[in-house]
Design a protein around this motif. Structure first.
Motif, mmCIF file in Angstrom:
data_model
loop_
_atom_site.group_PDB
_atom_site.id
_atom_site.type_symbol
_atom_site.label_atom_id
_atom_site.label_comp_id
_atom_site.label_asym_id
_atom_site.label_seq_id
_atom_site.Cartn_x
_atom_site.Cartn_y
_atom_site.Cartn_z
ATOM 1 N N PHE A 1 26.105 -28.908 -37.409
ATOM 2 C CA PHE A 1 25.664 -29.288 -36.068
ATOM 3 C C PHE A 1 24.930 -30.638 -36.101
ATOM 4 C CE2 PHE A 1 25.997 -24.665 -35.292
ATOM 5 C CZ PHE A 1 26.806 -24.699 -34.166
ATOM 6 N N GLU A 2 24.500 -31.045 -37.296
ATOM 7 C CA GLU A 2 23.732 -32.276 -37.440
ATOM 8 C C GLU A 2 24.563 -33.428 -37.990
ATOM 9 O OE1 GLU A 2 20.603 -32.496 -36.328
ATOM 10 O OE2 GLU A 2 20.712 -30.395 -35.727
ATOM 11 N N SER A 3 25.294 -33.179 -39.074
ATOM 12 C CA SER A 3 26.113 -34.229 -39.682
ATOM 13 C C SER A 3 27.103 -33.588 -40.651
ATOM 14 C CB SER A 3 25.239 -35.246 -40.429
ATOM 15 O OG SER A 3 24.630 -34.638 -41.551
ATOM 16 N N VAL A 4 28.145 -34.335 -40.945
ATOM 17 C CA VAL A 4 29.115 -33.940 -41.968
ATOM 18 C C VAL A 4 29.436 -35.191 -42.781
ATOM 19 C CG1 VAL A 4 30.105 -32.049 -40.604
ATOM 20 C CG2 VAL A 4 31.154 -34.325 -40.501
ATOM 21 N N PRO A 5 29.970 -35.029 -43.988
ATOM 22 C CA PRO A 5 30.308 -36.202 -44.798
ATOM 23 C C PRO A 5 31.491 -36.976 -44.210
ATOM 24 C CG PRO A 5 30.269 -34.186 -46.124
ATOM 25 C CD PRO A 5 30.178 -33.776 -44.701
ATOM 26 N N GLU A 6 31.589 -38.226 -44.583
ATOM 27 C CA GLU A 6 32.726 -39.050 -44.177
ATOM 28 C C GLU A 6 33.962 -38.630 -44.975
ATOM 29 O OE1 GLU A 6 33.942 -43.732 -44.375
ATOM 30 O OE2 GLU A 6 31.823 -43.226 -44.100
ATOM 31 N N ALA A 7 35.097 -38.510 -44.285
ATOM 32 C CA ALA A 7 36.350 -38.116 -44.942
ATOM 33 C C ALA A 7 37.533 -38.615 -44.114
ATOM 34 C CB ALA A 7 36.412 -36.599 -45.103
ATOM 35 N N ASP A 8 38.716 -38.458 -44.670
ATOM 36 C CA ASP A 8 39.944 -38.817 -43.964
ATOM 37 C C ASP A 8 40.550 -37.619 -43.247
ATOM 38 O OD1 ASP A 8 39.975 -41.517 -45.067
ATOM 39 O OD2 ASP A 8 40.479 -40.538 -46.965
ATOM 40 N N VAL A 9 40.376 -36.443 -43.853
ATOM 41 C CA VAL A 9 40.886 -35.190 -43.294
ATOM 42 C C VAL A 9 39.743 -34.181 -43.328
ATOM 43 C CG1 VAL A 9 42.572 -33.319 -43.540
ATOM 44 C CG2 VAL A 9 43.213 -35.658 -44.188
ATOM 45 N N TYR A 10 39.548 -33.510 -42.209
ATOM 46 C CA TYR A 10 38.514 -32.473 -42.113
ATOM 47 C C TYR A 10 39.191 -31.134 -41.907
ATOM 48 C CZ TYR A 10 35.195 -36.254 -41.533
ATOM 49 O OH TYR A 10 34.436 -37.385 -41.735
ATOM 50 N N VAL A 11 38.827 -30.154 -42.728
ATOM 51 C CA VAL A 11 39.338 -28.796 -42.583
ATOM 52 C C VAL A 11 38.190 -27.914 -42.117
ATOM 53 C CG1 VAL A 11 40.334 -26.818 -43.789
ATOM 54 C CG2 VAL A 11 41.050 -29.141 -44.418
ATOM 55 N N LEU A 12 38.415 -27.185 -41.027
ATOM 56 C CA LEU A 12 37.455 -26.194 -40.552
ATOM 57 C C LEU A 12 38.216 -24.875 -40.493
ATOM 58 C CD1 LEU A 12 36.544 -29.042 -39.196
ATOM 59 C CD2 LEU A 12 35.047 -27.575 -37.875
ATOM 60 N N SER A 13 37.961 -24.032 -41.462
ATOM 61 C CA SER A 13 38.707 -22.795 -41.585
ATOM 62 C C SER A 13 37.901 -21.617 -41.051
ATOM 63 C CB SER A 13 39.064 -22.564 -43.057
ATOM 64 O OG SER A 13 39.767 -21.364 -43.204
ATOM 65 N N TYR A 14 38.405 -21.058 -39.972
ATOM 66 C CA TYR A 14 37.801 -19.904 -39.318
ATOM 67 C C TYR A 14 36.330 -20.162 -38.997
ATOM 68 C CZ TYR A 14 39.133 -15.187 -37.942
ATOM 69 O OH TYR A 14 39.493 -14.074 -37.223
#
Length: 175
Positions: A69-82
């Motif tokens: 909810f605050e931040s996520v790392p920088e990436a090219d592809v983000y996977v959010l599984s369930y």
């Protein structure tokens, strides 16, 4: 579930809410040119180091703790599984906008979720939806509802890849 499915192109894959790293291990198996990040709550991610080492991926998958909810790392592809099914639409938008803030234009997101099919026929997602309604604030969604949610967060739905399981891969691109 991963039979014949490959993630969209991109050198760095972030598994947001990745728990022990089992999902990223499956995605990166056989893809030696990709790097990964397992991102989850600080108290959860230590288990990922062991799983990554067991799969020979400790040297190319980083582990990071935080709050999506605050931040996520920088990436090219983000996977959010369930992940999104656990949350109401407002909370889902917060998560998706956090990904948007970290990502570059053109980054891809892959949601691994159940998609409620049209019609009145039985489907496991419909039963899970009832459970979510009774016990939590989250819910299962239709393809149209995922498309609207992604659009509101700045992503364009590219495709939904059904699997023989109750789960589908929902791919979108950051505009």
């Amino acid at each position: 579930m991963f039979d014949d499915y490959s993630l969209p192109e991109g050198g760095v894959v972030a598994d947001v809410g990745g728990a022990d790293g089992a999902m990223i291990c499956q995605f990166l198996a056989g893809e030696p040119d990709r790097r990964g990040i397992v991102f989850d709550r600080p108290e959860v991610v230590p288990a990922a180091r062991k799983v990554l080492a067991e799969h020979g991926l400790a040297d190319r998958v980083d582990v990071a703790g935080g709050d999506f909810f605050e931040s996520v790392p920088e990436a090219d592809v983000y996977v959010l599984s369930y992940i999104l099914h656990d949350w109401d639409d407002g909370s889902c938008l917060r998560i998706l906008r956090t990904v948007k803030a970290a990502a570059a234009r053109g980054a891809r997101i892959v949601l691994v979720e159940s998609v409620i099919p049209p019609g009145d026929g039985p489907h496991p997602a419909k039963f899970v939806d009832l459970t979510m309604l009774a016990m939590l604030t989250g819910r299962e969604r239709t393809a149209e509802e995922y498309e609207a949610l992604l659009d509101a967060a700045g992503f364009t739905l590219d495709r939904i890849v059904a699997t023989p399981t109750p789960f589908s891969f929902i791919e979108a691109t950051l505009r």
